[in-house]
Design a protein around this motif. Structure first.
Motif, PDB file in Angstrom:
ATOM      1  N   ARG A 118       0.832  -1.191   0.000  1.00 48.58           N
ATOM      2  CA  ARG A 118       0.000   0.000   0.000  1.00 48.58           C
ATOM      3  C   ARG A 118       0.874   1.252   0.000  1.00 48.58           C
ATOM      4  O   ARG A 118       2.028   1.206   0.424  1.00 48.58           O
ATOM      5  CB  ARG A 118      -0.903   0.043   1.243  1.00 48.58           C
ATOM      6  CG  ARG A 118      -1.760  -1.187   1.435  1.00 48.58           C
ATOM      7  CD  ARG A 118      -2.429  -1.162   2.797  1.00 48.58           C
ATOM      8  NE  ARG A 118      -3.000  -2.458   3.136  1.00 48.58           N
ATOM      9  CZ  ARG A 118      -3.376  -2.802   4.353  1.00 48.58           C
ATOM     10  NH1 ARG A 118      -3.253  -1.942   5.358  1.00 48.58           N
ATOM     11  NH2 ARG A 118      -3.879  -4.004   4.586  1.00 48.58           N
ATOM     12  N   PRO A 119       0.326   2.387  -0.427  1.00 48.57           N
ATOM     13  CA  PRO A 119       1.095   3.625  -0.320  1.00 48.57           C
ATOM     14  C   PRO A 119       1.298   4.005   1.147  1.00 48.57           C
ATOM     15  O   PRO A 119       0.453   3.736   2.000  1.00 48.57           O
ATOM     16  CB  PRO A 119       0.208   4.659  -1.031  1.00 48.57           C
ATOM     17  CG  PRO A 119      -1.165   4.086  -0.966  1.00 48.57           C
ATOM     18  CD  PRO A 119      -1.009   2.600  -1.016  1.00 48.57           C
ATOM     19  N   THR A 120       2.448   4.584   1.439  1.00 47.21           N
ATOM     20  CA  THR A 120       2.714   5.058   2.792  1.00 47.21           C
ATOM     21  C   THR A 120       1.792   6.221   3.118  1.00 47.21           C
ATOM     22  O   THR A 120       1.702   7.184   2.356  1.00 47.21           O
ATOM     23  CB  THR A 120       4.183   5.495   2.925  1.00 47.21           C
ATOM     24  OG1 THR A 120       5.018   4.348   2.734  1.00 47.21           O
ATOM     25  CG2 THR A 120       4.446   6.100   4.300  1.00 47.21           C
ATOM     26  N   LEU A 121       1.101   6.119   4.258  1.00 41.90           N
ATOM     27  CA  LEU A 121       0.226   7.193   4.702  1.00 41.90           C
ATOM     28  C   LEU A 121       0.973   8.048   5.721  1.00 41.90           C
ATOM     29  O   LEU A 121       1.523   7.521   6.695  1.00 41.90           O
ATOM     30  CB  LEU A 121      -1.029   6.633   5.382  1.00 41.90           C
ATOM     31  CG  LEU A 121      -2.153   6.053   4.538  1.00 41.90           C
ATOM     32  CD1 LEU A 121      -3.335   5.713   5.446  1.00 41.90           C
ATOM     33  CD2 LEU A 121      -2.586   7.014   3.454  1.00 41.90           C
ATOM     34  N   THR A 122       0.971   9.340   5.500  1.00 39.33           N
ATOM     35  CA  THR A 122       1.473  10.274   6.509  1.00 39.33           C
ATOM     36  C   THR A 122       0.287  10.849   7.257  1.00 39.33           C
ATOM     37  O   THR A 122      -0.651  11.380   6.638  1.00 39.33           O
ATOM     38  CB  THR A 122       2.283  11.407   5.864  1.00 39.33           C
ATOM     39  OG1 THR A 122       3.426  10.842   5.195  1.00 39.33           O
ATOM     40  CG2 THR A 122       2.768  12.399   6.913  1.00 39.33           C
ATOM     41  N   VAL A 123       0.304  10.712   8.574  1.00 30.76           N
ATOM     42  CA  VAL A 123      -0.766  11.221   9.432  1.00 30.76           C
ATOM     43  C   VAL A 123      -0.202  12.377  10.240  1.00 30.76           C
ATOM     44  O   VAL A 123       0.736  12.190  11.021  1.00 30.76           O
ATOM     45  CB  VAL A 123      -1.317  10.135  10.366  1.00 30.76           C
ATOM     46  CG1 VAL A 123      -2.507  10.678  11.167  1.00 30.76           C
ATOM     47  CG2 VAL A 123      -1.726   8.887   9.582  1.00 30.76           C
ATOM     48  N   ALA A 146      -4.657  14.952   9.575  1.00 26.61           N
ATOM     49  CA  ALA A 146      -4.591  15.131   8.130  1.00 26.61           C
ATOM     50  C   ALA A 146      -3.864  13.939   7.526  1.00 26.61           C
ATOM     51  O   ALA A 146      -2.793  13.551   7.998  1.00 26.61           O
ATOM     52  CB  ALA A 146      -3.860  16.421   7.783  1.00 26.61           C
ATOM     53  N   LEU A 147      -4.461  13.347   6.494  1.00 24.41           N
ATOM     54  CA  LEU A 147      -3.914  12.161   5.843  1.00 24.41           C
ATOM     55  C   LEU A 147      -3.420  12.540   4.453  1.00 24.41           C
ATOM     56  O   LEU A 147      -4.165  13.097   3.645  1.00 24.41           O
ATOM     57  CB  LEU A 147      -4.985  11.079   5.716  1.00 24.41           C
ATOM     58  CG  LEU A 147      -5.779  10.724   6.971  1.00 24.41           C
ATOM     59  CD1 LEU A 147      -6.857   9.690   6.643  1.00 24.41           C
ATOM     60  CD2 LEU A 147      -4.861  10.204   8.057  1.00 24.41           C
ATOM     61  N   THR A 148      -2.157  12.223   4.183  1.00 25.74           N
ATOM     62  CA  THR A 148      -1.589  12.484   2.866  1.00 25.74           C
ATOM     63  C   THR A 148      -0.805  11.263   2.417  1.00 25.74           C
ATOM     64  O   THR A 148      -0.304  10.489   3.225  1.00 25.74           O
ATOM     65  CB  THR A 148      -0.661  13.716   2.882  1.00 25.74           C
ATOM     66  OG1 THR A 148       0.342  13.551   3.901  1.00 25.74           O
ATOM     67  CG2 THR A 148      -1.436  14.998   3.167  1.00 25.74           C
ATOM     68  N   TRP A 149      -0.717  11.079   1.088  1.00 29.97           N
ATOM     69  CA  TRP A 149       0.046   9.978   0.529  1.00 29.97           C
ATOM     70  C   TRP A 149       0.411  10.316  -0.907  1.00 29.97           C
ATOM     71  O   TRP A 149      -0.180  11.202  -1.531  1.00 29.97           O
ATOM     72  CB  TRP A 149      -0.740   8.663   0.591  1.00 29.97           C
ATOM     73  CG  TRP A 149      -2.048   8.666  -0.144  1.00 29.97           C
ATOM     74  CD1 TRP A 149      -2.271   8.282  -1.443  1.00 29.97           C
ATOM     75  CD2 TRP A 149      -3.328   9.093   0.355  1.00 29.97           C
ATOM     76  NE1 TRP A 149      -3.589   8.432  -1.765  1.00 29.97           N
ATOM     77  CE2 TRP A 149      -4.270   8.915  -0.687  1.00 29.97           C
ATOM     78  CE3 TRP A 149      -3.773   9.581   1.591  1.00 29.97           C
ATOM     79  CZ2 TRP A 149      -5.616   9.235  -0.537  1.00 29.97           C
ATOM     80  CZ3 TRP A 149      -5.107   9.888   1.746  1.00 29.97           C
ATOM     81  CH2 TRP A 149      -6.018   9.721   0.699  1.00 29.97           C
ATOM     82  N   GLU A 150       1.399   9.620  -1.434  1.00 31.73           N
ATOM     83  CA  GLU A 150       1.854   9.864  -2.797  1.00 31.73           C
ATOM     84  C   GLU A 150       0.744   9.518  -3.783  1.00 31.73           C
ATOM     85  O   GLU A 150       0.078   8.489  -3.652  1.00 31.73           O
ATOM     86  CB  GLU A 150       3.099   9.025  -3.091  1.00 31.73           C
ATOM     87  CG  GLU A 150       3.752   9.350  -4.423  1.00 31.73           C
ATOM     88  CD  GLU A 150       5.055   8.596  -4.644  1.00 31.73           C
ATOM     89  OE1 GLU A 150       5.587   8.690  -5.761  1.00 31.73           O
ATOM     90  OE2 GLU A 150       5.517   7.920  -3.710  1.00 31.73           O
ATOM     91  N   GLY A 151       0.545  10.388  -4.746  1.00 31.85           N
ATOM     92  CA  GLY A 151      -0.474  10.160  -5.761  1.00 31.85           C
ATOM     93  C   GLY A 151      -1.805  10.823  -5.471  1.00 31.85           C
ATOM     94  O   GLY A 151      -2.719  10.778  -6.310  1.00 31.85           O
ATOM     95  N   GLN A 152      -1.914  11.442  -4.310  1.00 34.96           N
ATOM     96  CA  GLN A 152      -3.142  12.162  -3.967  1.00 34.96           C
ATOM     97  C   GLN A 152      -3.320  13.340  -4.925  1.00 34.96           C
ATOM     98  O   GLN A 152      -2.366  14.065  -5.203  1.00 34.96           O
ATOM     99  CB  GLN A 152      -2.992  12.683  -2.530  1.00 34.96           C
ATOM    100  CG  GLN A 152      -4.235  12.704  -1.708  1.00 34.96           C
ATOM    101  CD  GLN A 152      -3.917  13.019  -0.261  1.00 34.96           C
ATOM    102  OE1 GLN A 152      -2.885  13.615   0.051  1.00 34.96           O
ATOM    103  NE2 GLN A 152      -4.770  12.612   0.637  1.00 34.96           N
ATOM    104  N   GLU A 153      -4.524  13.545  -5.424  1.00 33.46           N
ATOM    105  CA  GLU A 153      -4.736  14.589  -6.436  1.00 33.46           C
ATOM    106  C   GLU A 153      -5.449  15.821  -5.908  1.00 33.46           C
ATOM    107  O   GLU A 153      -5.309  16.907  -6.471  1.00 33.46           O
ATOM    108  CB  GLU A 153      -5.519  14.014  -7.622  1.00 33.46           C
ATOM    109  CG  GLU A 153      -4.733  12.983  -8.412  1.00 33.46           C
ATOM    110  CD  GLU A 153      -5.336  12.710  -9.770  1.00 33.46           C
ATOM    111  OE1 GLU A 153      -6.217  13.480 -10.200  1.00 33.46           O
ATOM    112  OE2 GLU A 153      -4.917  11.713 -10.392  1.00 33.46           O
ATOM    113  N   HIS A 154      -6.237  15.682  -4.849  1.00 34.61           N
ATOM    114  CA  HIS A 154      -7.084  16.798  -4.418  1.00 34.61           C
ATOM    115  C   HIS A 154      -6.708  17.364  -3.055  1.00 34.61           C
ATOM    116  O   HIS A 154      -7.487  18.091  -2.447  1.00 34.61           O
ATOM    117  CB  HIS A 154      -8.553  16.344  -4.391  1.00 34.61           C
ATOM    118  CG  HIS A 154      -9.075  15.945  -5.734  1.00 34.61           C
ATOM    119  ND1 HIS A 154      -9.317  16.851  -6.743  1.00 34.61           N
ATOM    120  CD2 HIS A 154      -9.387  14.734  -6.241  1.00 34.61           C
ATOM    121  CE1 HIS A 154      -9.754  16.219  -7.816  1.00 34.61           C
ATOM    122  NE2 HIS A 154      -9.811  14.936  -7.535  1.00 34.61           N
TER     123      HIS A 154
END
Length: 260
Positions: A118-123, A146-154
């Motif tokens: 899975r993509p690494t989630l940064t919390v 706040a949740l961010t990960w590689e490939g997020q578009e919005h």
């Protein structure tokens, strides 16, 4: 492009599923009917049970816990399920009270969730204040995520947690681009504390979204408890997102999918 499957379970409790990850916010799974004390002469009755049981939710990778010391965010059944969760993220004092595996995060402190498939989630923990100025010393710490990960578009998926519309919360977009916000509402108020509000109202939520400008708004924490005094406004299911955005008032237990 990633898609988030969001299932509102009741109150502040929601299941977030994205790219194989399963995250649960503020577990509340007790049956309705009981009154819980919140300290300082305040209390609330749970009026609605969860749309899904712990067993129906199934295994989760992490719990995102706004705070541990109020039963409308962590009740007895929710507390019991934490023993089977590998990661519990919450406030620093909350982690001390809960013990392992809880991990406390200070505002703007980040941690990562990793899995080989899975993509690494940064919390990242986001600031909040559960009431008026000075409330933190009396009521205790709360946090958002706040949740961010590689490939997020919005932009980030932001769970506000229980908070009022403070300056830090209103200006969060100065530090973070938000695509989807899971916004805690309810306009919590108690007879013993008069007009003081302890969470955002629907009007506050609309003001927040005008400032942060997410593409998708997912309201929670507005039904199921007697101290949610803004429930009538929420029942009208108003639009909270700014122009071009979408507000999804998800029916408890019914998954909805949004692009993230």
């Amino acid at each position: 492009m990633s898609a988030l499957t969001f299932t509102h379970i009741g109150g502040p409790t929601a299941l977030l599923e994205v790219d194989g990850w399963r995250l649960l916010t503020d577990p509340t799974f007790d049956a309705p009917g009981r009154t819980y004390g919140f300290g300082w002469g305040t209390s609330s009755r749970k009026t609605t049970g969860p749309a899904l049981s712990v067993e129906e939710v199934g295994a989760v990778d992490a719990v995102l816990l706004s705070h541990d010391h109020h039963a409308d965010n962590l009740d007895d059944a929710g507390r019991a399920m934490l023993a089977d969760v590998p990661t519990v993220l919450t406030t620093v004092p909350g982690a001390r009270r809960l013990g392992a595996p809880a991990q406390g995060l200070r505002p703007w402190e980040a941690t990562t969730l990793t899995h080989p498939d899975r993509p690494t989630l940064t919390v990242t923990a986001t600031p909040g204040r559960h009431g008026p100025v000075g409330a933190r010393a009396v009521i205790g710490a709360v946090t958002g995520f706040a949740l961010t990960w590689e490939g997020q578009e919005h932009g980030a998926v932001w769970v506000t947690g229980d908070t009022t519309l403070t300056s830090e919360v209103r200006h969060l977009a100065d530090k973070l681009s938000v695509g989807t916000v899971v916004v805690h509402l309810g306009g919590v108020r108690f007879p013993t504390t008069g007009p003081i509000r302890f969470t955002m109202t629907v009007a506050d939520g609309r003001d927040l979204c005008r400032a942060v400008r997410p593409s998708t708004v997912l309201p929670v924490h507005h039904e199921g408890w007697s101290h949610f005094l803004d429930s009538a406004a929420a029942l009208e299911r108003p639009e909270l997102a700014p122009d071009g955005g979408t507000t999804v008032w998800a029916d408890p237990g019914s998954p909805v999918t949004v692009e993230v």
